[in-house]
Design an enzyme around this catalytic site. Structure first.
Site, short mmCIF file in Angstrom:
data_model
loop_
_atom_site.label_atom_id
_atom_site.label_comp_id
_atom_site.label_asym_id
_atom_site.label_seq_id
_atom_site.Cartn_x
_atom_site.Cartn_y
_atom_site.Cartn_z
N THR A 20 46.28 5.30 63.76
CA THR A 20 47.29 5.26 62.75
C THR A 20 47.64 3.88 62.04
O THR A 20 48.64 3.71 61.64
CB THR A 20 48.52 5.73 63.46
N TRP A 21 46.48 2.83 62.36
CA TRP A 21 46.79 1.83 61.69
C TRP A 21 47.00 1.93 60.32
O TRP A 21 47.91 1.20 59.61
CB TRP A 21 45.29 0.97 61.98
N TYR A 57 51.09 -2.52 63.55
CA TYR A 57 50.47 -1.66 62.53
C TYR A 57 51.75 -1.51 61.42
O TYR A 57 52.67 -0.48 61.90
CB TYR A 57 49.91 -0.30 62.95
N GLN A 184 39.36 0.02 74.75
CA GLN A 184 39.49 0.54 73.10
C GLN A 184 38.53 -0.63 72.54
O GLN A 184 39.18 -1.81 72.54
CB GLN A 184 40.89 0.62 72.92
N SER A 214 35.69 4.57 64.02
CA SER A 214 34.29 5.25 64.26
C SER A 214 33.80 5.48 62.86
O SER A 214 32.36 5.82 62.60
CB SER A 214 34.82 6.82 64.51
N ARG A 236 39.49 -4.23 52.84
CA ARG A 236 38.32 -4.11 52.45
C ARG A 236 37.93 -4.64 51.04
O ARG A 236 36.82 -4.82 50.80
CB ARG A 236 38.13 -2.36 52.22
N ALA A 289 43.32 8.36 59.72
CA ALA A 289 43.54 9.30 58.38
C ALA A 289 45.12 8.87 57.84
O ALA A 289 46.04 8.53 58.62
CB ALA A 289 43.53 10.83 59.01
#
Length: 326
Positions: A20-21, A57, A184, A214, A236, A289
């Site tokens: 949930t980041w 987050y 993790q 992932s 990004r 997501a």
């Protein structure tokens, strides 16, 4: 949905977890809270039980969203959240700035107790299933950190202990003071360094491995439109992996795998998630997501079985097209 357990704790959960980041908005160009709540609920409906979050987050925003989404459904979820990135104190080591707040890496005993109470409040629960040290703190002895975590476990406020972004040497030090249920770490088709470093130690001590990113921040979800622009604080925008050259390499990679994708009747993202689980390197593949459609699509990868030939074709395509990925 494939199932797994979190190390010595024996806590059962889905082999695909919801990350949930991005729901917190920070470093992802903002977020839609209502859509995020629906995405969490869609994940539960699709058989995903592990929900991974963290105070950092969105400075508590992601945890609050998770708490709201799980109202009335807390019993269906295994909540993993974290400690060690703090803005209520300036102890430890300065790490970054978030929304004008300096955030520090700090795992002191009293700070962990404070963080745990804040997380319980935001999550609207009386216990955290898996409590993870988010980043390691060089200013606090591991013995002190582990003592705090064991105290919380004894009090029933947490059920299991995890670590993240940890070296094998630091994990070994944690293990001197008590059981560690999970580690993790970043893991995907293009991020496999832990196979040679951390994974052997985890296997030796029955430490479950939760692989985050992932889909490599979405890079492995499928071809990216060459014209797509990432804006605002979206990480990004400045990540070299999302360069035009790398997008072209990835397009060739996905084109090679298109016949396999059609044969299996899945999306490219599902193919990459299934590869992650089939490798056997991680117990849980964490997938981010922000909307229900993404959550449902990711969850469906938990029922996708890849035979040896499929794994070999994916590995060969990666070797041919992704070896030069920046």
């Amino acid at each position: 949905m494939k199932k797994t357990t979190l190390g010595p704790s024996g806590i059962a959960c889905s082999a695909i977890g919801l990350g949930t980041w991005a729901m917190g908005g920070w470093m992802w160009g903002g977020a839609d809270e209502a859509a995020a709540v629906r995405a969490i609920q869609a994940s539960l409906d699709a058989g995903v039980t592990l929900i991974d979050t963290a105070p950092a987050y969105g400075l508590g925003r992601s945890e609050s969203i998770v708490g709201a989404a799980l109202k009335g459904r807390r019993h269906e979820a295994v909540i993993a959240t974290k400690c060690g990135l703090v803005w209520h104190t300036r102890e430890g080591t300065h790490f970054f700035e978030e929304d004008g707040h300096p955030v520090y890496r700090y795992l002191g005993r009293e700070s962990i107790f404070h963080e745990c109470e804040e997380s319980l409040r935001r999550l609207q629960t009386d216990h955290i299933d898996l409590y993870i040290t988010h980043w390691q703190d060089s200013t606090t002895p591991v013995a002190e950190t582990m003592d705090a975590l064991l105290s919380l476990k004894q009090q029933g406020k947490i059920r299991a202990i995890g670590v993240s972004n940890v070296s094998p040497e630091t994990l070994a030090e944690y293990l001197q003071y008590g059981p560690v249920d999970a580690a993790q770490e970043r893991y995907s088709l293009i991020d496999r360094e832990i196979e040679q470093t951390l994974l052997p130690l985890c296997a030796e001590h029955d430490v479950a491995v939760l692989g985050y990113s992932s889909l490599a921040l979405g890079l492995l979800a499928g071809p990216i439109d060459p014209a797509r622009q990432f804006t605002g604080d979206d990480q990004r925008a400045s990540n070299p992996r999302f360069s035009a050259g790398n997008r072209a390499r990835l397009a060739a990679f996905f084109e090679t795998l298109e016949p396999l994708r059609r044969q299996l009747g899945c999306s490219f993202g599902q193919l990459m998630i299934a590869w992650t689980l089939a490798r056997g390197s991680v117990s849980v593949a964490l997938c981010g997501a922000r909307v229900p459609q993404q959550a449902t699509e990711n969850a469906a990868a938990g029922a996708l079985a890849l035979h040896d030939e499929a794994l070999q074709r994916i590995d060969a395509a990666a070797a041919a097209h992704l070896h030069a990925l920046a």
